[in-house]
Scaffold this motif. Structure first.
Motif, PDB file in Angstrom:
ATOM      1  N   HIS A 449       0.807  -1.213   0.000  1.00  0.00           N
ATOM      2  CA  HIS A 449       0.000   0.000   0.000  1.00  0.00           C
ATOM      3  C   HIS A 449       0.849   1.277   0.000  1.00  0.00           C
ATOM      4  O   HIS A 449       0.623   2.202   0.819  1.00  0.00           O
ATOM      5  N   PRO A 450       1.785   1.445  -0.929  1.00  0.00           N
ATOM      6  CA  PRO A 450       2.559   2.680  -1.003  1.00  0.00           C
ATOM      7  C   PRO A 450       1.874   3.703  -1.902  1.00  0.00           C
ATOM      8  O   PRO A 450       0.959   3.371  -2.667  1.00  0.00           O
ATOM      9  N   ASP A 451       2.358   4.941  -1.839  1.00  0.00           N
ATOM     10  CA  ASP A 451       1.956   5.934  -2.827  1.00  0.00           C
ATOM     11  C   ASP A 451       2.840   5.704  -4.047  1.00  0.00           C
ATOM     12  O   ASP A 451       4.032   6.014  -4.039  1.00  0.00           O
ATOM     13  N   MET A 452       2.250   5.144  -5.079  1.00  0.00           N
ATOM     14  CA  MET A 452       3.062   4.672  -6.214  1.00  0.00           C
ATOM     15  C   MET A 452       3.730   5.794  -6.996  1.00  0.00           C
ATOM     16  O   MET A 452       4.736   5.579  -7.668  1.00  0.00           O
ATOM     17  N   LYS A 453       3.198   7.022  -6.865  1.00  0.00           N
ATOM     18  CA  LYS A 453       3.860   8.120  -7.563  1.00  0.00           C
ATOM     19  C   LYS A 453       5.179   8.505  -6.885  1.00  0.00           C
ATOM     20  O   LYS A 453       5.973   9.235  -7.487  1.00  0.00           O
ATOM     21  N   LYS A 454       5.354   8.023  -5.678  1.00  0.00           N
ATOM     22  CA  LYS A 454       6.586   8.337  -4.969  1.00  0.00           C
ATOM     23  C   LYS A 454       7.652   7.249  -5.159  1.00  0.00           C
ATOM     24  O   LYS A 454       8.756   7.398  -4.629  1.00  0.00           O
ATOM     25  N   LEU A 455       7.318   6.204  -5.846  1.00  0.00           N
ATOM     26  CA  LEU A 455       8.277   5.113  -6.073  1.00  0.00           C
ATOM     27  C   LEU A 455       8.987   5.318  -7.412  1.00  0.00           C
ATOM     28  O   LEU A 455       8.411   5.831  -8.377  1.00  0.00           O
ATOM     29  N   ASN A 456      10.261   4.924  -7.393  1.00  0.00           N
ATOM     30  CA  ASN A 456      10.972   4.934  -8.680  1.00  0.00           C
ATOM     31  C   ASN A 456      10.509   3.715  -9.508  1.00  0.00           C
ATOM     32  O   ASN A 456       9.820   2.822  -8.992  1.00  0.00           O
ATOM     33  N   PRO A 457      10.881   3.666 -10.761  1.00  0.00           N
ATOM     34  CA  PRO A 457      10.382   2.573 -11.611  1.00  0.00           C
ATOM     35  C   PRO A 457      10.655   1.182 -11.050  1.00  0.00           C
ATOM     36  O   PRO A 457       9.770   0.315 -11.088  1.00  0.00           O
ATOM     37  N   ASP A 458      11.851   0.995 -10.504  1.00  0.00           N
ATOM     38  CA  ASP A 458      12.172  -0.333 -10.000  1.00  0.00           C
ATOM     39  C   ASP A 458      11.347  -0.671  -8.770  1.00  0.00           C
ATOM     40  O   ASP A 458      10.857  -1.802  -8.615  1.00  0.00           O
ATOM     41  N   GLN A 459      11.195   0.285  -7.881  1.00  0.00           N
ATOM     42  CA  GLN A 459      10.415   0.057  -6.676  1.00  0.00           C
ATOM     43  C   GLN A 459       8.957  -0.221  -7.007  1.00  0.00           C
ATOM     44  O   GLN A 459       8.320  -1.089  -6.420  1.00  0.00           O
ATOM     45  N   LEU A 460       8.478   0.564  -7.955  1.00  0.00           N
ATOM     46  CA  LEU A 460       7.091   0.401  -8.353  1.00  0.00           C
ATOM     47  C   LEU A 460       6.842  -0.988  -8.934  1.00  0.00           C
ATOM     48  O   LEU A 460       5.890  -1.679  -8.538  1.00  0.00           O
ATOM     49  N   ARG A 461       7.717  -1.375  -9.794  1.00  0.00           N
ATOM     50  CA  ARG A 461       7.541  -2.681 -10.443  1.00  0.00           C
ATOM     51  C   ARG A 461       7.705  -3.809  -9.417  1.00  0.00           C
ATOM     52  O   ARG A 461       6.985  -4.811  -9.472  1.00  0.00           O
ATOM     53  N   ALA A 462       8.606  -3.615  -8.513  1.00  0.00           N
ATOM     54  CA  ALA A 462       8.827  -4.656  -7.506  1.00  0.00           C
ATOM     55  C   ALA A 462       7.605  -4.830  -6.623  1.00  0.00           C
ATOM     56  O   ALA A 462       7.193  -5.960  -6.298  1.00  0.00           O
ATOM     57  N   ASP A 463       7.002  -3.742  -6.182  1.00  0.00           N
ATOM     58  CA  ASP A 463       5.853  -3.842  -5.300  1.00  0.00           C
ATOM     59  C   ASP A 463       4.663  -4.472  -6.025  1.00  0.00           C
ATOM     60  O   ASP A 463       3.972  -5.334  -5.454  1.00  0.00           O
ATOM     61  N   ILE A 464       4.441  -4.015  -7.230  1.00  0.00           N
ATOM     62  CA  ILE A 464       3.308  -4.562  -7.982  1.00  0.00           C
ATOM     63  C   ILE A 464       3.506  -6.051  -8.250  1.00  0.00           C
ATOM     64  O   ILE A 464       2.571  -6.856  -8.081  1.00  0.00           O
ATOM     65  N   THR A 465       4.714  -6.405  -8.621  1.00  0.00           N
ATOM     66  CA  THR A 465       4.993  -7.808  -8.956  1.00  0.00           C
ATOM     67  C   THR A 465       4.774  -8.700  -7.746  1.00  0.00           C
ATOM     68  O   THR A 465       4.168  -9.786  -7.843  1.00  0.00           O
ATOM     69  N   GLN A 466       5.247  -8.232  -6.565  1.00  0.00           N
ATOM     70  CA  GLN A 466       5.111  -9.052  -5.378  1.00  0.00           C
ATOM     71  C   GLN A 466       3.657  -9.168  -4.929  1.00  0.00           C
ATOM     72  O   GLN A 466       3.222 -10.212  -4.440  1.00  0.00           O
ATOM     73  N   GLY A 467       2.895  -8.114  -5.112  1.00  0.00           N
ATOM     74  CA  GLY A 467       1.484  -8.171  -4.725  1.00  0.00           C
ATOM     75  C   GLY A 467       0.736  -9.213  -5.561  1.00  0.00           C
ATOM     76  O   GLY A 467      -0.058 -10.004  -5.029  1.00  0.00           O
ATOM     77  N   PHE A 468       0.973  -9.242  -6.848  1.00  0.00           N
ATOM     78  CA  PHE A 468       0.331 -10.252  -7.697  1.00  0.00           C
ATOM     79  C   PHE A 468       0.739 -11.668  -7.271  1.00  0.00           C
ATOM     80  O   PHE A 468      -0.093 -12.591  -7.239  1.00  0.00           O
ATOM     81  N   ALA A 469       1.998 -11.805  -6.949  1.00  0.00           N
ATOM     82  CA  ALA A 469       2.489 -13.127  -6.568  1.00  0.00           C
ATOM     83  C   ALA A 469       1.829 -13.624  -5.290  1.00  0.00           C
ATOM     84  O   ALA A 469       1.454 -14.802  -5.180  1.00  0.00           O
ATOM     85  N   ASN A 470       1.660 -12.735  -4.272  1.00  0.00           N
ATOM     86  CA  ASN A 470       1.060 -13.160  -3.018  1.00  0.00           C
ATOM     87  C   ASN A 470      -0.412 -13.538  -3.187  1.00  0.00           C
ATOM     88  O   ASN A 470      -0.907 -14.494  -2.570  1.00  0.00           O
ATOM     89  N   ILE A 471      -1.115 -12.779  -3.994  1.00  0.00           N
ATOM     90  CA  ILE A 471      -2.526 -13.091  -4.227  1.00  0.00           C
ATOM     91  C   ILE A 471      -2.674 -14.439  -4.923  1.00  0.00           C
ATOM     92  O   ILE A 471      -3.552 -15.244  -4.573  1.00  0.00           O
ATOM     93  N   LYS A 472      -1.794 -14.658  -5.882  1.00  0.00           N
ATOM     94  CA  LYS A 472      -1.861 -15.944  -6.578  1.00  0.00           C
ATOM     95  C   LYS A 472      -1.568 -17.086  -5.616  1.00  0.00           C
ATOM     96  O   LYS A 472      -2.219 -18.143  -5.661  1.00  0.00           O
ATOM     97  N   ALA A 473      -0.582 -16.842  -4.767  1.00  0.00           N
ATOM     98  CA  ALA A 473      -0.227 -17.895  -3.821  1.00  0.00           C
ATOM     99  C   ALA A 473      -1.359 -18.191  -2.852  1.00  0.00           C
ATOM    100  O   ALA A 473      -1.581 -19.343  -2.468  1.00  0.00           O
ATOM    101  N   ALA A 474      -2.098 -17.153  -2.472  1.00  0.00           N
ATOM    102  CA  ALA A 474      -3.169 -17.340  -1.489  1.00  0.00           C
ATOM    103  C   ALA A 474      -4.438 -17.855  -2.127  1.00  0.00           C
ATOM    104  O   ALA A 474      -5.115 -18.738  -1.577  1.00  0.00           O
ATOM    105  N   SER A 475      -4.795 -17.347  -3.302  1.00  0.00           N
ATOM    106  CA  SER A 475      -6.096 -17.682  -3.893  1.00  0.00           C
ATOM    107  C   SER A 475      -6.005 -18.644  -5.071  1.00  0.00           C
ATOM    108  O   SER A 475      -7.006 -19.234  -5.468  1.00  0.00           O
ATOM    109  N   GLY A 476      -4.813 -18.721  -5.635  1.00  0.00           N
ATOM    110  CA  GLY A 476      -4.641 -19.529  -6.828  1.00  0.00           C
ATOM    111  C   GLY A 476      -5.047 -18.823  -8.101  1.00  0.00           C
ATOM    112  O   GLY A 476      -5.086 -19.422  -9.193  1.00  0.00           O
ATOM    113  N   VAL A 477      -5.332 -17.526  -7.995  1.00  0.00           N
ATOM    114  CA  VAL A 477      -5.786 -16.739  -9.143  1.00  0.00           C
ATOM    115  C   VAL A 477      -4.661 -15.835  -9.629  1.00  0.00           C
ATOM    116  O   VAL A 477      -4.035 -15.121  -8.834  1.00  0.00           O
TER     117      VAL A 477
END
Length: 578
Positions: A449-477
């Protein structure tokens, strides 16, 4: 053999004269008598047949002659002449046997074999010209060379003399000459046979082939290499090595000549290697002559009859180079306005380059070598015609409050969309799984839950990527749908996440439950602002959400009363354009 032919000749002579041989001898004796009386008639029977007149007084005109002696001498002469006649008879037999036709006139036959000596003596005393006409033999010529008395006596007694015509025997060649002739004949036969063989080989030992569509005759033993060498590769040449600016660096540094035989490509084994080295900028020892040679492996390829051959020049090759690359960023194009931002096309960077030739050292500005491709986002708010649809959404979960909210939704038979935090999904996977099982949609609200406009490109991509991964791991979606925290997601975030997400969903009705205004306020905000296609924002985590649990039943009942149908975001997006 000769004896037989002599007897044959005598019998033929007797047939010609019509008298026996003894009678002819008697005639010779009578004609040779010296005491004939002057004025007596000549023996017309014999004299006329010989074409001569006997002058009985010739002996008196030439003086006294010893008639006895002359008679004896003449008798000897007659005997000699008989022998000569006998030999001539044999010659006649030989001649007749060879097919010489016999005269029909008997008088002519005798005149051809006898000569009136008296006629000879009357004509200039027996001159040599008359002798040659009468065909006098060597014995008669010797008699005429005697004294004049004997000549006169002889002329008084004419003698019939037969011509002695002998056929010359064939000359037998020496042994060495015969051998030479045989050798010459054998050599002539051998040379003729060789000539015929060469002609036959030249004529029949040839085949027809087609080169670049043109037919020609070649020897049946011709190889592809020999054909190429004899015809200078049919003017086909290797490609050239060019500099970056197009200058010719080497005439034979390009691709090799291309050969095909009956549609199958034949790769050479000499110039091809050299051209590859040239293209790589390697040293070839500047041996241009080698590159134009016919590849050695072509020499072993024997041409079949009716072969179809193509020969094409090799392609030019540009020298190897290094490139200084400058990236050109793509543009982000966001079309329209709406609650849903949907990625239509990912962006792609372009590039400009400056090349430096490895062989020539030339520098060439290639400008833009790759054009950039814009990232395009379409925004819209679906409002299906003739329908009233609305979407309930919950952020910041899952948490301990997610369970009661799921219970209410289940009781009401309503489907909602949960934008979950990755860390929360990992902490409460049971709720993630229940959401999916009960027909709700799960999507990402980032990982932390960061303010994504305050993240640099790498940070932004890292946070988004990890969020998708955790949801998939928990729900299988697996999902690529995002709701950015605080709604802060602009053109730069789209650029940084280029292709990482496929949609960003905002909201149209904010209940401001995060301020905790009380359940009636939350409910009033939702019901008062509702419209077809609206997206309502509420929370099931991130703090105390007891007010949301209290307000939710009234919101559902009130919207139902207004005729709204509850849909998920995916369902709402599918209604766009309806």
């Amino acid at each position: 053999m000769r004896g037989k032919m002599s007897r044959k000749g005598k019998s033929r002579k007797r047939r010609k004269s019509g008298k026996p041989a003894a009678a002819n001898n008697a005639d010779i004796q009578r004609n040779a008598e010296p005491n004939s009386v002057p004025g007596d008639k000549p023996d017309t029977k014999h004299g006329a047949s010989h074409g001569g007149v006997v002058d009985n007084g010739s002996a008196e005109r030439h003086g006294d002659v010893d008639t006895d002696q002359n008679h004896a001498d003449k008798t000897d002469t007659c005997h000699n002449e008989e022998a000569s006649v006998h030999d001539n008879d044999q010659l006649d037999a030989d001649t007749d046997d060879e097919g010489i036709p016999e005269p029909h006139d008997e008088g002519v036959k005798e005149s051809n074999n006898k000569v009136d000596i008296d006629t000879v003596s009357k004509t200039n005393g027996g001159a040599h010209s008359d002798d040659e006409k009468a065909g006098i033999t060597d014995g008669a010529k010797t008699e005429k060379a005697g004294d004049s008395a004997e000549q006169n006596a002889a002329s008084a007694a004419p003698v019939i003399e037969e011509l002695n015509i002998k056929t010359a025997k064939p000359h037998k060649l020496p042994k060495w000459a015969r051998i030479s002739i045989i050798v010459a004949v054998v050599l002539a036969v051998v040379l003729a046979a060789v000539g015929v063989g060469v002609w036959s080989y030249e004529r029949w030992g040839r085949i027809t082939v087609s080169v670049n569509g043109v037919e020609q005759q070649v020897h049946s033993e011709t190889t592809l290499g020999e054909l190429m060498r004899n015809n200078d590769n049919f003017e086909a040449k290797p490609g050239r090595l060019l500099s970056l600016s197009g200058k010719v660096l080497k005439e034979t540094g390009g691709k090799p000549v291309v050969y095909t035989l009956n549609g199958q490509k034949i790769k050479g084994d000499s110039s091809a290697d050299k051209s590859d080295n040239a293209a790589a900028g390697e040293d070839e020892n500047d041996d241009e002559a080698d590159a134009t040679e016919v590849p050695a492996n072509l020499e072993s390829i024997k041409l079949p009859a009716n072969a179809k051959i193509t020969v094409k020049s090799g392609k030019d090759v540009t020298e190897k180079h290094t490139a200084k690359r400058t990236m050109i960023p793509f543009n982000v194009v966001i079309n329209g306005h709406g609650v849903i931002q949907k990625l239509r096309q990912v962006g792609k960077e372009g590039a400009s380059e400056i090349w430096t030739g490895q062989t020539s050292g030339e520098k060439v500005d290639k400008n833009v070598v790759e054009k950039p491709q814009d990232l395009i986002v379409d925004t819209f708010s679906p409002k299906p015609a003739n329908r009233k649809v609305i979407a309930l959404t919950f952020d910041d979960g899952p948490s301990q409050y997610s369970g009661p909210i799921l219970d209410i939704l289940k009781q009401e038979g309503v489907k909602a969309t949960f934008f979950d935090i990755g860390t929360g999904a990992a902490a409460y996977p049971q709720f993630e799984q229940r959401m999916v099982a009960e027909g709700h949609q799960v999507a990402s609200h980032s990982n932390t839950h960061p303010d994504m406009k305050k993240l640099n490109p790498d940070q932004l991509r890292a946070d988004i990527t990890q969020g998708f991964a955790n949801i998939k791991a928990a729900s299988g979606v697996s999902t690529k749908m995002l709701r950015a925290p605080y709604g802060n997601f602009g053109a730069d975030q789209w650029r940084y996440t280029n292709g990482l997400i496929d949609s960003n969903v905002i909201w149209t009705i904010d209940t401001k439950d995060w301020k905790m205004p009380g359940a009636p306020a939350i409910s009033n905000a939702a019901l008062s602002k509702a419209y077809n296609g609206a997206v309502i924002l509420m929370h099931d985590g991130g703090g105390d959400r007891t007010e949301d649990i209290a307000a939710l039943p009234g919101i559902i009942d009130g919207l139902k009363a207004q005729g709204y149908e509850f849909v998920t975001i995916d369902q709402l997006m599918a209604m766009n354009g309806q």
